[in-house]
Design a protein around this motif. Structure first.
Motif, PDB file in Angstrom:
ATOM      1  N   LEU A 119     -18.294 -46.449 -90.357  1.00  0.00           N
ATOM      2  CA  LEU A 119     -17.496 -47.646 -90.620  1.00  0.00           C
ATOM      3  C   LEU A 119     -18.066 -48.438 -91.786  1.00  0.00           C
ATOM      4  N   PHE A 120     -19.373 -48.706 -91.741  1.00  0.00           N
ATOM      5  CA  PHE A 120     -19.975 -49.544 -92.774  1.00  0.00           C
ATOM      6  C   PHE A 120     -20.113 -48.823 -94.113  1.00  0.00           C
ATOM      7  N   SER A 121     -20.100 -47.496 -94.097  1.00  0.00           N
ATOM      8  CA  SER A 121     -20.151 -46.759 -95.364  1.00  0.00           C
ATOM      9  C   SER A 121     -18.766 -46.560 -95.960  1.00  0.00           C
ATOM     10  N   GLY A 136     -10.788 -49.008 -97.099  1.00  0.00           N
ATOM     11  CA  GLY A 136     -11.471 -48.476 -95.922  1.00  0.00           C
ATOM     12  C   GLY A 136     -11.834 -47.004 -96.085  1.00  0.00           C
ATOM     13  N   LYS A 137     -11.666 -46.488 -97.319  1.00  0.00           N
ATOM     14  CA  LYS A 137     -12.001 -45.079 -97.611  1.00  0.00           C
ATOM     15  C   LYS A 137     -12.768 -45.034 -98.924  1.00  0.00           C
ATOM     16  N   ARG A 150     -19.336 -53.429-106.789  1.00  0.00           N
ATOM     17  CA  ARG A 150     -18.945 -53.075-105.425  1.00  0.00           C
ATOM     18  C   ARG A 150     -19.674 -53.970-104.438  1.00  0.00           C
ATOM     19  N   GLN A 151     -19.038 -54.189-103.313  1.00  0.00           N
ATOM     20  CA  GLN A 151     -19.616 -55.059-102.278  1.00  0.00           C
ATOM     21  C   GLN A 151     -19.235 -54.511-100.907  1.00  0.00           C
ATOM     22  N   ALA A 152     -20.233 -54.215-100.085  1.00  0.00           N
ATOM     23  CA  ALA A 152     -19.970 -53.721 -98.729  1.00  0.00           C
ATOM     24  C   ALA A 152     -19.414 -54.849 -97.874  1.00  0.00           C
ATOM     25  N   GLU A 165     -15.487 -59.299 -91.804  1.00  0.00           N
ATOM     26  CA  GLU A 165     -14.545 -59.079 -92.903  1.00  0.00           C
ATOM     27  C   GLU A 165     -13.670 -57.854 -92.631  1.00  0.00           C
ATOM     28  N   ILE A 166     -14.275 -56.807 -92.063  1.00  0.00           N
ATOM     29  CA  ILE A 166     -13.491 -55.619 -91.690  1.00  0.00           C
ATOM     30  C   ILE A 166     -12.476 -55.989 -90.619  1.00  0.00           C
TER      31      ILE A 166
END
Length: 305
Positions: A224-226, A265-266, A284-286, A291-292
């Motif tokens: 999920l986090f990646s 999300g991909k 880029r920002q995780a 937030e998800i």
């Protein structure tokens, strides 16, 4: 016993329930054995209702619940409940006049695997005095006490509803350590709810997102986090329409200087898409868990219109 029963601690199969101001489901959800699964979502999502259904404290209008291979609500369930520990979010007022020690003695009568030494060790680790009445304890002290009581019979399945509610940072860290040790044998399962992002990140193997009585998605935590990132993308010919076609894209905003801010999300597929289209990812920002969750809620809202 079917193969899924050997690998699943809890199965919610097509469950639904209607209340005057709330509808749950239909939900089909498997909670895997040997892992920690966290259910996250806004208040009123139905998280606690799922717990109560697993314990046969509430009945679904439709569907079935299976717990540790046994159907819930059918026949004698004493043996299977011996294998469960439960920490509810709300305390029980009728227990306020009991001391923690008196409640522990009561629990020891019902759980054949109750271990007084384990109970005392947990009290020591959590710095709890069990000679106090539960109703006279601070919220954090009572939470630690109830947590120790839920673990003292080494349950195979542990249900934790907002376990760290009221805990100070030191007690929270101790709770995390205790739960990691609890999972070490490899054959135990935790289903928990939490509003604490760091708690979910430290504990969960799988994350279930819920909102308005529905499951929005089930994800392996690291995956999920990646997968969820916000990319800042630029390149010749990049338009808002083209940016919106990025794989997994769930939001496009102009960011100035012919650059677009795109949430996806991909992430891996999005990077490949940028390369194939001659576009540059300039930043880029995780995304964090909240937030998800917010992005999934927006997608759900758009999908229901």
């Amino acid at each position: 016993m079917g193969a899924w029963e050997e690998e699943t601690a809890i199965r919610f199969a097509g469950i639904s329930q209607r209340k005057p101001n709330f509808k749950l489901g239909p939900i089909t959800l498997d909670i895997p054995k040997g892992y920690i699964t966290a259910i996250v979502g806004p208040n009123g999502s139905g998280k606690s209702t799922l717990f109560r259904m697993a314990l046969d404290l509430e009945k679904p209008s439709e569907g079935t619940v299976t717990l540790l291979g046994e159907p819930v609500g059918q026949g004698d369930d004493v043996e299977v409940k011996q294998k469960i520990g439960f920490l509810p979010e709300e305390t029980l007022p009728h227990e306020d006049k009991l001391t923690a020690r008196e409640k522990a003695n009561f629990n020891s009568f019902w759980y054949k695997d109750w271990d007084v030494n384990r109970y005392q060790d947990l009290l020591l680790s959590l710095q709890v005095n069990d000679n106090l009445q539960l109703g006279k304890m601070s919220k954090g002290m009572r939470r630690k006490c109830e947590f120790a009581l839920a673990l003292s019979h080494a349950p195979e399945l542990l249900l934790l509803d907002e376990p760290s509610s009221g805990l100070d940072p030191l007690a929270w860290k101790t709770m995390i350590e205790i739960l990691h040790r609890y999972m070490e044998p490899g054959n135990r399962t935790i289903l928990m709810t939490s509003h604490i992002v760091e708690e979910v990140k430290r504990l969960a193997d799988f994350i279930v997102f819920m909102a308005q009585g529905r499951v929005l998605g089930v994800y392996e935590k690291d995956e999920l986090f990646s997968s969820w990132f916000t990319f800042f993308v630029s390149g010749d010919g990049l338009t808002a329409q083209k940016a919106a076609s990025m794989p997994g894209g769930s939001g496009v905003e102009p960011a100035g200087n012919a650059t677009y801010r795109i949430t996806t999300g991909k992430a891996f597929e999005a990077e490949q898409w940028c390369e194939a289209n001659g576009l540059q990812i300039v930043g880029r920002q995780a995304l964090e868990l909240d937030e998800i969750m917010s992005t999934l809620l927006q997608q759900e809202s758009i999908g229901r219109r």
